[in-house]
Design a protein around this motif. Structure first.
Motif, PDB file in Angstrom:
ATOM      1  N   GLY A  27      41.369 -85.453 -76.006  1.00 51.44           N
ATOM      2  CA  GLY A  27      42.267 -84.350 -75.692  1.00 51.44           C
ATOM      3  C   GLY A  27      42.045 -83.164 -76.616  1.00 51.44           C
ATOM      4  N   CYS A  28      42.924 -82.164 -76.516  1.00 49.17           N
ATOM      5  CA  CYS A  28      42.815 -80.917 -77.284  1.00 49.17           C
ATOM      6  C   CYS A  28      43.874 -80.850 -78.374  1.00 49.17           C
ATOM      7  CB  CYS A  28      42.988 -79.712 -76.366  1.00 49.17           C
ATOM      8  SG  CYS A  28      41.722 -79.585 -75.111  1.00 49.17           S
ATOM      9  N   LYS A  29      43.476 -80.251 -79.491  1.00 53.66           N
ATOM     10  CA  LYS A  29      44.404 -80.054 -80.607  1.00 53.66           C
ATOM     11  C   LYS A  29      44.045 -78.750 -81.296  1.00 53.66           C
ATOM     12  CE  LYS A  29      44.805 -84.929 -81.822  1.00 53.66           C
ATOM     13  NZ  LYS A  29      44.656 -85.918 -82.866  1.00 53.66           N
ATOM     14  N   PRO A  30      45.054 -78.076 -81.877  1.00 54.96           N
ATOM     15  CA  PRO A  30      44.713 -76.951 -82.739  1.00 54.96           C
ATOM     16  C   PRO A  30      43.884 -77.478 -83.923  1.00 54.96           C
ATOM     17  CG  PRO A  30      47.057 -76.970 -82.251  1.00 54.96           C
ATOM     18  CD  PRO A  30      46.489 -78.269 -81.761  1.00 54.96           C
TER      19      PRO A  30
ATOM     20  N   ASP B 234      41.119 -74.082 -81.100  1.00 55.21           N
ATOM     21  CA  ASP B 234      41.484 -75.379 -80.533  1.00 55.21           C
ATOM     22  C   ASP B 234      40.192 -76.168 -80.403  1.00 55.21           C
ATOM     23  OD1 ASP B 234      44.198 -74.768 -80.176  1.00 55.21           O
ATOM     24  OD2 ASP B 234      43.805 -73.870 -78.216  1.00 55.21           O
ATOM     25  N   ILE B 235      40.246 -77.454 -80.685  1.00 57.29           N
ATOM     26  CA  ILE B 235      39.079 -78.307 -80.522  1.00 57.29           C
ATOM     27  C   ILE B 235      39.464 -79.463 -79.608  1.00 57.29           C
ATOM     28  CG2 ILE B 235      39.499 -79.658 -82.617  1.00 57.29           C
ATOM     29  CD1 ILE B 235      36.336 -79.549 -82.927  1.00 57.29           C
ATOM     30  N   CYS B 236      38.594 -79.742 -78.647  1.00 58.31           N
ATOM     31  CA  CYS B 236      38.869 -80.787 -77.669  1.00 58.31           C
ATOM     32  C   CYS B 236      37.709 -81.772 -77.652  1.00 58.31           C
ATOM     33  CB  CYS B 236      39.008 -80.191 -76.273  1.00 58.31           C
ATOM     34  SG  CYS B 236      40.196 -78.840 -76.171  1.00 58.31           S
TER      35      CYS B 236
ATOM     36  N   ILE C 102      31.954 -81.787 -77.531  1.00 62.23           N
ATOM     37  CA  ILE C 102      33.162 -81.137 -78.020  1.00 62.23           C
ATOM     38  C   ILE C 102      33.339 -79.816 -77.274  1.00 62.23           C
ATOM     39  CG2 ILE C 102      33.200 -82.180 -80.313  1.00 62.23           C
ATOM     40  CD1 ILE C 102      32.095 -79.521 -81.402  1.00 62.23           C
ATOM     41  N   HIS C 103      34.559 -79.384 -77.225  1.00 59.72           N
ATOM     42  CA  HIS C 103      34.935 -78.134 -76.564  1.00 59.72           C
ATOM     43  C   HIS C 103      35.705 -77.336 -77.608  1.00 59.72           C
ATOM     44  CE1 HIS C 103      36.650 -75.612 -73.316  1.00 59.72           C
ATOM     45  NE2 HIS C 103      37.752 -75.668 -74.042  1.00 59.72           N
TER      46      HIS C 103
END
Length: 125
Positions: free
Chosen positions: A99-102, A93-95, A18-19
């Motif tokens: 993909g990335c999402k708030p 934000d979590i990716c 995770i990012h």
């Protein structure tokens, strides 16, 4: 997968990596962290900051590349990561592979103030 567990909110990503990204509340500078899931723990593999300031000094072994400080924090694996959701700071934000999402899009219905814990899914590798 997001799981609600009163009194706080719990997020258990079912991905091997995770990012997490956010904007520093005082310096207004982007901060990013990459985690790898090993067993039931989160391993912080790299952090990046786009500047320095209040509480944001990169360590001596950081490298400056394309306007961003990159470094490898020396922390033991974490059982969980605690985040605070507040109207006084920009959100997270979590990716992941998708993909990335708030974070507020992943955990819909968050109250104005919330403690969020991120941990590995049971049975993660």
């Amino acid at each position: 997968m997001a799981c609600v567990s009163p009194p706080g909110w719990s997020l258990r990503p079912c991905h091997s990596r995770i990012h997490l990204a956010w904007t520093h509340s005082i310096e207004k500078i982007r901060w990013e962290e990459d985690y790898r899931i090993e067993g039931s723990r989160l391993v912080l593999t790299e952090a990046r900051i786009k500047g320095t300031g209040a509480g944001m000094e990169p360590p001596a072994d950081a490298r400056f590349e394309n306007g961003v400080w990159h470094y490898h924090p020396k922390l033991p694996p974490l059982e969980r990561l605690a985040l605070t959701h507040s109207p006084y700071t920009a959100g997270y934000d979590i990716c992941s592979a998708g993909g990335c999402k708030p974070l507020t899009a992943v955990l819909t219905g968050l109250p104005e103030f919330a403690l969020i814990e991120i941990s590995a899914c049971p049975g993660s590798r």
